[in-house]
Design a protein around this motif. Structure first.
Motif, short mmCIF file in Angstrom:
data_model
loop_
_atom_site.label_atom_id
_atom_site.label_comp_id
_atom_site.label_asym_id
_atom_site.label_seq_id
_atom_site.Cartn_x
_atom_site.Cartn_y
_atom_site.Cartn_z
N UNK A 601 40.90 6.30 24.51
CA UNK A 601 41.26 6.60 25.17
C UNK A 601 39.86 6.75 25.55
N UNK A 602 39.39 7.66 25.56
CA UNK A 602 38.14 8.47 26.20
C UNK A 602 37.09 7.36 25.72
N UNK A 618 42.41 -3.90 19.96
CA UNK A 618 42.92 -3.10 18.93
C UNK A 618 42.74 -1.41 18.93
N UNK A 619 42.17 -1.87 20.15
CA UNK A 619 42.02 -0.19 20.42
C UNK A 619 43.65 0.32 20.93
N UNK A 620 44.03 -0.64 22.20
CA UNK A 620 45.00 -0.94 22.88
C UNK A 620 46.29 -0.70 22.05
N UNK A 621 46.99 -1.22 20.52
CA UNK A 621 47.01 -1.12 19.39
C UNK A 621 47.44 0.14 18.49
N UNK A 622 45.86 0.25 18.62
CA UNK A 622 46.19 2.55 17.69
C UNK A 622 46.43 3.84 18.14
N UNK A 623 45.94 3.25 19.83
CA UNK A 623 46.84 4.51 20.61
C UNK A 623 48.17 4.10 20.99
#
Length: 641
Positions: A601-602, A618-623
């Motif tokens: 998130x940072x 991809x980042x939102x899915x990982x979070x």
């Protein structure tokens, strides 16, 4: 070149010799809880025991100086031996025959110096014992008999006789395979005009052993008038014999000293014999030197320095004996034990007393009566004319300086009051004030480092539940200092302790944890060692082999010492079970998951609108996945791992 000891034989030695049995040869051990034992560390001075031994793990660790390791490491450190010398010594104790690789085994060339010198002394001791039976040794047997010692007594103390010829022992030891260099180095022989000759000739011989029971030197008593040497001749300083570090009779007395929390310090070999035969089996003696700091260290480790311990000094009543008592008093504050002095009627030593009045008189002599400080003060005060004001003032000045050295304020005050009575000063508070003033002056000069935990002083904090709250970064580690007020560091430490001490409670889940899940660099290093050793799962089949593999994987002594520390440290919890283990597994994993969520998130926040759509997705899915995992961990605990 010396052959390498077979690895299987090294393992067999580690398994065959219990670490608590070996350590107990050097210090007293007591129950520390959790299956561990504790004692005063032999590697640094301390008043409160921070040295722990884990018999089940075969490891030791000192929470004060950070020394740690297995049985082999302990013997290497305490006796200054090489690895091969230590394995050979322990193998001999266990009756294990070692195999050597990279060439054949030649005992006369491949055994380390210390072991060779000890073997030479053992052979010499046996030679002297046999020689005491010879016709020539009649004068020695008569000497013993006149002092009340029969053949059984001589056998018990291994008293022997050195033949009067020039090289009887030297030729005997040469025949045993010892080189001239070894004989000279050992102190058993000395250089003569035509080669080595015996150092001891025509004398009664007492073997001097170290705490472990190995003969390291001899004390030799003159028997004939034509012997121009000193009355007593001791082994010179050698690689294995330091007179300031040995106590005659310690090998025989150590168990009873530890059991009774009492030691009796006498002046001679025959005094030790007389005391033991009279039932005072805690008697020991120095070997031709004053009782000093190194002797205190030996006794403190056996006495455990508890408040009920007693050390009784017996000195001759002559001026030399009184000087010896005063020297002993100078070191009195290095004991937590109470110290006393015993002087026999008519100034007899224990040997003469036993001969004249029997065993009961010896036992009665060493019953504590006169505190050493009281005797010392009486000796000082007695040198002055107390009938005059000037004499009383001079006596007070000298004696008050001695009392001011007492570290514990309550004891210092009590002794100061007694000093007032000895000097004849009615104003006790004046003497107490004078002593306190001298103590302050000494502290102001920088000579006082604070209360060192002496009599009545504060006890150091033990290792219960972990290390000190804040420790500096260990050498070889980068990153912040360990802070056990940090919940993360505290939990990581406890999880590593579980993985090392109770792997069955955390396997196989622990082995799936990455090194990066441990935020403290020292703990990450230990996690890496466990990984390189095959994981905590290896501890399910052979606990000792598993810990040995973890230690072998350590890159340096700093990491190795931390492994031993964690392997013997007591757990923080009361019930160490699956619930306790699961809680720590979950907490370490949860913090790792939360850190990863914050990192992702940072990164997104820093990039803002500059992130590519597919990377953003991809980042939102990982979070999202991590958040679901964290929620499951919080809801279901270890079942969600």
């Amino acid at each position: 070149m010396a052959g390498r000891i077979n690895d299987d034989d090294v393992k067999a030695v580690r398994d065959a010799v219990p670490i608590d049995a070996v350590v107990s040869e050097y210090l007293q051990l007591r129950n520390a809880g959790g299956g561990n034992l504790k004692g005063l560390c032999p590697f640094h001075d301390e008043k409160s025991p921070s040295f722990q031994v884990s018999p089940g793990k075969g490891l030791f660790h000192c929470f004060g100086c950070q020394e740690g390791g297995d049985t082999i490491a302990f013997v290497m450190k305490i006796d200054h031996l090489s690895f091969s010398e230590t394995v050979e010594r322990l193998a001999a104790k266990a009756g294990i025959t070692l195999r050597y690789e990279e060439g054949g085994y030649n005992p006369s060339h491949q055994r380390g110096e210390r072991i060779r010198l000890i073997e030479a002394h053992q052979a010499a001791a046996e030679f002297y014992v046999r020689a005491l039976e010879s016709p020539e040794a009649e004068i020695g047997r008569k000497f013993l008999a006149e002092r009340g010692f029969d053949q059984d007594a001589a056998t018990h103390f291994r008293v022997g006789y050195s033949p009067a010829g020039w090289d009887h022992l030297t030729r005997y030891l040469r025949g045993k395979g010892f080189s001239d260099k070894e004989l000279i180095t050992s102190g058993l022989s000395q250089d003569g005009r035509r080669g080595p000759i015996d150092r001891f000739r025509g004398r009664l011989m007492w073997p001097i052993s170290d705490t472990a029971g190995d003969v390291v030197g001899f004390g030799a008593r003159k028997l004939r008038d034509d012997d121009n040497g000193p009355k007593y001749l001791n082994t010179p300083e050698t690689p294995i014999y330091k007179k300031s570090q040995v106590l005659y009779g310690i090998d025989l007395a150590k168990k009873d000293i530890a059991k009774a929390s009492r030691a009796v310090v006498v002046e001679g070999y025959t005094d030790v014999m007389a005391c033991h035969l009279a039932g005072v089996t805690t008697a020991i003696a120095t070997c031709g030197t004053a009782f000093g700091n190194d002797h205190i260290k030996i006794l403190r480790r056996l006495l455990m320095d508890n408040g009920s311990a007693r050390v009784i000094f017996t000195f001759d009543g002559d001026s030399a004996g009184q000087k010896a008592a005063l020297r002993a008093f100078e070191d009195d504050q290095k004991f937590a034990a109470e110290t006393y002095i015993a002087i026999a009627p008519d100034g007899m030593d224990p040997c003469d007393l036993r001969l004249a009045k029997g065993d009961d008189s010896v036992r009665d002599l060493v019953e504590p009566r006169t505190p050493l400080f009281e005797f010392a003060l009486r000796q000082i005060v007695g040198r002055y004319d107390l009938e005059t004001p000037a004499g009383r003032a001079a006596a007070l000045d000298e004696a008050a300086a001695v009392v001011a050295k007492i570290k514990t304020s309550s004891v210092q005050r009590e002794v100061a009051v007694q000093l007032a009575g000895l000097v004849g000063i009615l104003d006790q508070e004046f003497v107490v004030h004078r002593v306190a003033q001298l103590a302050r002056w000494a502290r102001d000069k920088g000579g006082d480092q604070g209360d060192r935990g002496g009599r009545g002083g504060p006890q150091g904090r033990g290792p219960r539940g972990g290390a000190p709250q804040q420790t500096a970064p260990a050498p070889g580690f980068s990153g912040p200092a360990l802070n056990l007020r940090s919940p993360a560091h505290r939990t990581e430490r406890e999880l590593l302790k579980l993985a090392l001490q109770k792997p069955a409670l955390v396997s196989p889940a622990f082995d799936a944890y990455g090194v990066d899940e441990f935020t403290a660099p020292p703990y990450a290093a230990v996690r890496r060692c466990i990984e390189e050793a095959g994981g905590a799962e290896q501890g399910l089949t052979d606990d000792r082999a598993y810990l040995g593999a973890v230690l072998d994987a350590a890159p340096d002594n700093t990491v190795r010492n931390l492994v031993t520390e964690l392997a013997v440290e007591v757990f923080r919890g009361k019930s160490i079970d699956e619930t306790y283990a699961g809680m720590h597994l979950v907490h370490v994993r949860l913090r790792a998951v939360d850190r990863r969520i914050n990192d992702v998130q940072g990164s997104l926040a820093r990039l803002g609108s500059n992130v590519a759509p597919q990377d953003l997705a991809a980042a939102q899915n990982e979070v999202w996945v991590l958040q679901q995992y964290a929620q499951s961990l919080r809801a279901h605990g270890a079942a969600a791992l």
